[in-house]
Design an enzyme around this catalytic site. Structure first.
Site, mmCIF file in Angstrom:
data_model
loop_
_atom_site.group_PDB
_atom_site.id
_atom_site.type_symbol
_atom_site.label_atom_id
_atom_site.label_comp_id
_atom_site.label_asym_id
_atom_site.label_seq_id
_atom_site.Cartn_x
_atom_site.Cartn_y
_atom_site.Cartn_z
ATOM 1 N N ARG A 266 0.824 -1.214 0.000
ATOM 2 C CA ARG A 266 0.000 0.000 0.000
ATOM 3 C C ARG A 266 0.866 1.276 0.000
ATOM 4 N NH1 ARG A 266 -5.271 0.900 1.328
ATOM 5 N NH2 ARG A 266 -5.652 -1.225 2.003
ATOM 6 N N ASP B 277 6.338 -24.013 5.088
ATOM 7 C CA ASP B 277 6.830 -24.167 6.457
ATOM 8 C C ASP B 277 8.348 -24.080 6.332
ATOM 9 O OD1 ASP B 277 8.017 -25.274 8.762
ATOM 10 O OD2 ASP B 277 6.174 -26.356 9.233
ATOM 11 N N HIS B 278 8.930 -22.958 6.744
ATOM 12 C CA HIS B 278 10.334 -22.726 6.371
ATOM 13 C C HIS B 278 11.285 -23.749 6.989
ATOM 14 C CE1 HIS B 278 10.736 -20.538 10.217
ATOM 15 N NE2 HIS B 278 12.037 -20.671 10.066
ATOM 16 N N ASP C 228 2.354 -21.584 17.272
ATOM 17 C CA ASP C 228 3.428 -20.933 16.521
ATOM 18 C C ASP C 228 4.508 -21.931 16.088
ATOM 19 O OD1 ASP C 228 4.773 -18.575 15.540
ATOM 20 O OD2 ASP C 228 6.174 -18.754 17.220
ATOM 21 N N HIS D 249 6.223 -26.457 12.586
ATOM 22 C CA HIS D 249 7.638 -26.831 12.458
ATOM 23 C C HIS D 249 7.982 -28.137 13.202
ATOM 24 C CE1 HIS D 249 7.828 -22.863 10.910
ATOM 25 N NE2 HIS D 249 8.007 -22.224 12.038
HETATM 26 C C1 BG6 Z 1 8.551 -18.786 13.025
HETATM 27 C C2 BG6 Z 1 7.867 -18.426 14.301
HETATM 28 O O1 BG6 Z 1 7.712 -19.568 12.228
HETATM 29 O O2 BG6 Z 1 9.750 -19.489 13.310
HETATM 30 C C3 BG6 Z 1 8.797 -17.615 15.198
HETATM 31 O O3 BG6 Z 1 6.696 -17.676 14.036
HETATM 32 C C4 BG6 Z 1 10.107 -18.330 15.398
HETATM 33 O O4 BG6 Z 1 8.182 -17.341 16.450
HETATM 34 C C5 BG6 Z 1 10.698 -18.758 14.071
HETATM 35 O O5 BG6 Z 1 10.993 -17.463 16.067
HETATM 36 C C6 BG6 Z 1 11.911 -19.641 14.282
HETATM 37 O O6 BG6 Z 1 12.534 -19.851 13.060
HETATM 38 P P1 BG6 Z 1 14.092 -20.143 12.985
HETATM 39 O O7 BG6 Z 1 14.334 -20.450 11.554
HETATM 40 O O8 BG6 Z 1 14.785 -18.913 13.476
HETATM 41 O O9 BG6 Z 1 14.333 -21.317 13.896
#
Ligand code: BG6
Length: 503
Positions: free
Chosen positions: A50, A185-186, A243, A248
């Site tokens: 935006r 999901d990273h 979260d 994860h």
């Molecule tokens: C995110 C969460 O998905 O993953 C965060 O929302 C968390 O709260 C983060 O800190 C952790 O990711 P990483 O890659 O730093 O372990």
């Protein structure tokens, strides 16, 4: 499988272009793919937000993010100026039709200049409250008409509970094919997480012991020294269970517990993972207190600095009942894992930042050595260090050198930093490339997300129904609440502690 020429002409549209995720992760990721020659010759990146901004200002902001957050450090001016030619900005609200009309014109213009139909990626790097609106507006436009060539990327949190996740899935399915939807999901893009599959299924020697006959229990810890910082608004609607565990950590559990795959076909891998989720015993409401522990940090010390408690953080209610720590014991009800506890825990403002999976093996069936030799005995343990230290360690007993027969625990170790000198790609690099290639193996399918919600729902419901009377119950900088120690101690175990040299 990835190869340098596997990506055709691609246009990446980042909705939420001026946001933090784009700045810290996406643009540095795309730039590194460019440096490593994974980007196709014809590529374009369009940021949409935006905020009023010129193309130049957007590019400058993006360069600044790369300089700050890229694993390779500051961008080379000359290389960056070549890269940034293909970055542009579109100003517009996500609720305004004109934003999508402008995007359509812009993309069509690029494609006609290239004289080719490009893969179009629409990445929703926005707070979840925008997901439905954007997905609907895109879905109703011509932008995603070509189902083969258009993809939509959605970050977690995918819903707030089972009901909202189902609604979101229904909405997406009413407009998109499942094959167009990339639920990201990273954790699944992390190098060490992908290596779990390689470790388990490219080696013959571990698989025969990878079951209830040899493994006593499994622990997965993801602890963070960071508190919630400026994310109070989001975190108040989430908590540690939603979260971290729903996504994860349950994904890590799946990779440890899944059956071998026939191939690495995306659906084959995801079928095997969803089998695990479906086999996890759903905790009965009246047994939640026996299997799950929650915590919330109070004031404390992190690395010598005084920090405030969760309830004093920005945008957090003074009497918040949101958990910043969760520990849960699960069982996987199938032939391989029956009776083997999986202990999971995660927390904010803990004593250390570490993600580690530990598999403890059963003791030998008969101890032939005298007690005097085995005073120092420790169970065999396989430790998969996900981050920040990356490696694998196998602990076993060895004879201590000397004339006496004395046993000592020793380690065999694989350490990424000793074996490889180059930096490993960030999770987002891997996942962005997978999206460009159309490979959804590492992304969550609709049924996986719903199965994961089903598992955590009874805990969420119990905790919401019965607010904690003891919050805050751990000081920032500690290992979490005492009840978490009791959860595992009741079964005769301790949480695995990483030796200092491995941090
Ligand atoms: C995110 C969460 O998905 O993953 C965060 O929302 C968390 O709260 C983060 O800190 C952790 O990711 P990483 O890659 O730093 O372990």
């Amino acid at each position: 499988m990835k190869s340098a020429n596997s990506v055709g002409p691609t246009i990446i549209v980042i909705l939420g272009g001026t946001g933090d995720l784009t700045w810290r992760k996406l643009m540095p990721g795309i730039y590194n793919l460019f440096l490593d020659k994974w980007l196709p010759e014809k590529y374009a990146v369009i940021g949409v937000s935006r905020t009023e901004m010129t193309d130049e200002a957007f590019r400058e902001h993006m360069q600044n993010g790369v300089d700050k957050f890229s694993r390779r450090g500051k961008a080379d001016e000359k290389v960056w100026s070549g890269f940034e030619q293909n970055i542009s900005y579109t100003q517009g609200g996500f609720d305004e039709q004109k934003t999508y009309d402008e995007l359509e014109q812009k993309i069509e213009k690029i494609e006609s200049e290239w004289n080719v139909k490009a893969t179009r990626i629409f990445y929703m790097a926005v707070p979840p409250s925008y997901f439905e609106e954007i997905a609907t507006k895109l879905g109703n436009s011509k932008l995603v008409e070509n189902k083969e060539l258009s993809r939509i990327v959605i970050e977690k949190p995918f819903g707030r509970d089972l009901k909202s996740a189902k609604e979101l899935n229904d909405l997406l399915h009413s407009m998109y094919d499942e094959s167009q939807i990339y639920r990201l999901d990273h954790y699944l893009g992390k190098e060490t997480v992908q290596n779990i599959l390689a470790f388990r299924f490219a080696n013959a020697m571990f698989e025969p012991t990878w079951n209830r006959n040899y493994i006593d229990h499994v622990q997965i810890t993801v602890s963070e020294q960071l508190g919630i910082g400026t994310r109070g608004n989001y975190y108040e609607t989430a908590g540690a269970l939603r979260d971290m565990i729903q996504n994860h950590i349950l994904q890590l559990l799946c990779l440890i517990a899944m059956e071998p795959t026939v191939s690495f076909d995306a659906d084959e891998v995801r079928n095997k993972k969803v089998d695990v989720l479906n086999a996890i015993r759903v905790i009965k409401p009246d047994e939640v207190h026996l299997n799950a522990v929650r915590g919330q940090y109070g004031p404390g010390w992190i690395e010598g600095e005084k920090v405030v408690g969760y309830r004093e953080e920005q945008d957090v209610k003074k009497d918040s009942n949101v958990e910043t720590f969760a520990a849960v014991k699960f069982f996987v009800d199938n032939w391989r894992w029956q009776g083997v506890p999986f202990y999971l825990r995660t927390g904010k403002h803990m004593n250390e930042t570490i993600s580690v999976i530990s598999l403890q093996f059963r003791p030998v069936p008969h101890q032939s050595f005298p007690n005097s030799a085995t005073g120092n005995w420790q169970p065999n343990r396989l430790v998969l260090n996900i981050q920040p230290h990356m490696g694998i360690k196998l602990g076993f007993q060895a004879k201590r050198p000397g004339l006496e027969m004395l046993m000592s625990p020793v380690d065999m170790q694989y350490d990424y930093s000793e074996s490889y000198t180059s930096t490993t790609p960030e999770a987002y690099e891997t996942l962005l490339l997978d999206i460009m290639e159309g490979d959804s193996t590492l992304f969550m399918r609709a049924d996986q997300v719903e199965a994961a919600w089903k598992i955590v729902m009874p805990i969420i419901e119990q905790w919401e129904k019965n607010p904690s009377t003891s919050f805050p119950n751990y000081a920032a900088g500690m290992t979490g609440p005492e009840d978490a120690e009791a959860l595992i101690a009741r079964d005769g175990h301790n949480w695995f502690v990483t030796p200092p040299k491995n941090k």
